[in-house]
Design a protein around this motif. Structure first.
Motif, PDB file in Angstrom:
ATOM      1  N   PRO A   1     -25.004  13.917 -11.533  1.00 44.90           N
ATOM      2  CA  PRO A   1     -24.199  12.981 -10.726  1.00 44.90           C
ATOM      3  C   PRO A   1     -23.913  11.709 -11.503  1.00 44.90           C
TER       4      PRO A   1
ATOM      5  N   THR B   1     -30.466   7.630 -10.544  1.00 46.11           N
ATOM      6  CA  THR B   1     -29.689   8.447  -9.605  1.00 46.11           C
ATOM      7  C   THR B   1     -30.225   8.274  -8.182  1.00 46.11           C
TER       8      THR B   1
ATOM      9  N   LEU C   1     -25.247  15.662  -6.564  1.00 45.24           N
ATOM     10  CA  LEU C   1     -23.991  16.404  -6.403  1.00 45.24           C
ATOM     11  C   LEU C   1     -24.177  17.407  -5.284  1.00 45.24           C
TER      12      LEU C   1
END
Length: 442
Positions: A125, A388, A404
């Motif tokens: 991501p 993240t 994601l």
């Protein structure tokens, strides 16, 4: 004692017109004008090979994208989908998974989708940098090209971060998503008092902004201008040789005034000394920035309160080798102490998040901070989470950034090495996609 005209409980500036004028000025300074965005958009289109009229502002949403063939990493679980597919549409993730499980999503975007072959690479991501300083569109563009698709501002000089915050909604890919901090709540505001007519009375203060009343006033002015977070300090800067970063400039009482006046907005605090860090934590700040000399009892309190720790290792280690002997010595002294503090805090349950303290266009890639976290003792997965899932949670985007998954932001980074095994993998950036737009493609 206050030497100017506002009462002990200052109200928010009442004029909506004043706010518009202030932010319009900030937008001009940041280059967020029709011509400035058009020029950046033309350069952006040239970078990613997009077609269209040169100098035109990009549309509000990018064309669908299919990233296929790479190993898709989920930072939350550590699970990897080999030969995976990520489908992006309308600024969001439409589907993620194997070729079989995503086949209907791929078919739904059809021939209109641009395809990116990620074979032999790793797909993660978009990364989150929780400490940057972006005062202009060029700064924001450099940050996003380095892989940080979501950021938290560590303050700007004239509310430029507030002005740039809206860019992703109407010019995808030109800037990262941003939590804006506005002006630094600090004893010495410098020329920032010129940013806002409601701060003008503070310019005459002989000792700077030190009373709790004045501190609250600056904080409330920030809130009235629409900031998402508030940045304050306990100590001076380490990166200025003439300053002593262990001197206490705001104590617990003063920092508590910031937290109260922030009206529920998270407060991040620049702090180096043990006394400064401890006072900030007990005042209720959401995260400690830098934190070199954090003590044992304070680490326990951070874990108890879920106070996050942003060590900005890239900024501290970056002083090593400076042409200024004071900064070089400071970097050599501070770096190992901070590395040990990060390791100890992590082992005792403090959430570590990744922030580079990048300023202007001189950007430390967020991947460098992740590598340094591994060197400090975090596992590869925990270091990845720091940029993240953990960082996204701190910024209030836990359902939209950092992973994601279907419905998440259409932010993707493709790298050449496995971030679960290689410390510098996130420095080996091949593709950056922000808000569904291709920002960088090597």
């Amino acid at each position: 004692m206050c030497l100017h005209d506002h009462d002990a409980t200052p109200t928010l500036p009442p004029s909506a017109l004043s706010r518009r004028n202030v932010l319009a000025g900030a937008a001009v300074l940041a280059g967020v004008t029709a011509s400035g965005v058009a020029m950046a958009g033309a350069a952006h289109a040239a970078d990613d090979g997009a077609s269209g009229q040169a100098g035109s502002v990009r549309p509000s949403t990018a064309a669908p994208l299919v990233i296929e063939g790479g190993s898709v990493v989920d930072p939350l679980t550590g699970h990897v989908v080999e030969d995976g597919v990520v489908v992006l549409r309308d600024g969001r993730v439409l589907a993620v998974g194997s070729r079989d499980t995503t086949r209907y999503a791929v078919a739904s975007v059809g021939a209109a989708a641009r395809r990116i072959d990620a074979s032999g690479r790793w797909v993660v991501p978009g990364l989150v940098d929780v400490h940057v300083h972006a005062n202009a569109l060029a700064d924001a563009r450099a940050i996003v090209r380095a892989g940080a698709t979501s950021v938290r501002s560590g303050s700007s000089t004239f509310y430029q971060d507030v002005a740039m915050r809206s860019l992703p909604g109407w010019a995808p890919g030109l800037a990262p998503r941003m939590r804006a901090a506005g002006l630094f709540v600090s004893p010495q505001l410098g020329d920032s008092v010129l940013a806002d007519p409601d701060l003008a009375p503070l310019a005459a203060l002989p000792g700077g902004v030190t009373s709790t009343t004045d501190i609250a006033h600056v904080t409330k002015v920030n809130v009235s201008r629409g900031v998402d977070v508030v940045k304050t300090r306990a100590n001076p800067r380490a990166g200025l040789a003439e300053q002593d970063p262990t001197e206490l400039v705001y104590d617990r009482e003063q920092l508590s005034a910031v937290v109260r006046a922030a009206s529920g907005r998270p407060v991040l605090c620049h702090a180096y000394s043990e006394e400064g860090i401890d006072g900030a934590v007990r005042a209720g700040v959401r995260s400690i920035e830098h934190g070199v000399f954090v003590g044992d009892a304070t680490i326990s309190e951070m874990a108890r309160r879920d106070t996050h720790f942003t060590p900005t290792l890239a900024a501290i280690t970056g002083m090593i080798g400076s042409s200024n002997p004071v900064l070089d010595a400071r970097g050599r002294e501070y770096a190992p102490i901070l590395m040990a503090a990060v390791r100890e805090a992590h082992e005792r349950g403090v959430t570590i998040v990744a922030g580079t303290d990048s300023f202007g266009t001189d950007v430390d890639p967020i991947g460098s901070e992740v590598r340094l976290l591994v060197e400090a003792g975090l596992s590869h997965l925990e270091a990845l989470r720091a940029a993240t899932t953990y960082a996204a949670r701190l910024l209030g985007w836990s359902r939209e950034a950092g992973r994601l998954v279907a419905g998440a932001f259409a932010d993707v980074v493709v790298v050449d090495a496995n971030p679960l095994e290689v410390a510098d993998a996130l420095e080996q950036v091949r593709v950056v996609i922000a808000q569904g737009a291709v920002v960088r493609e090597a």
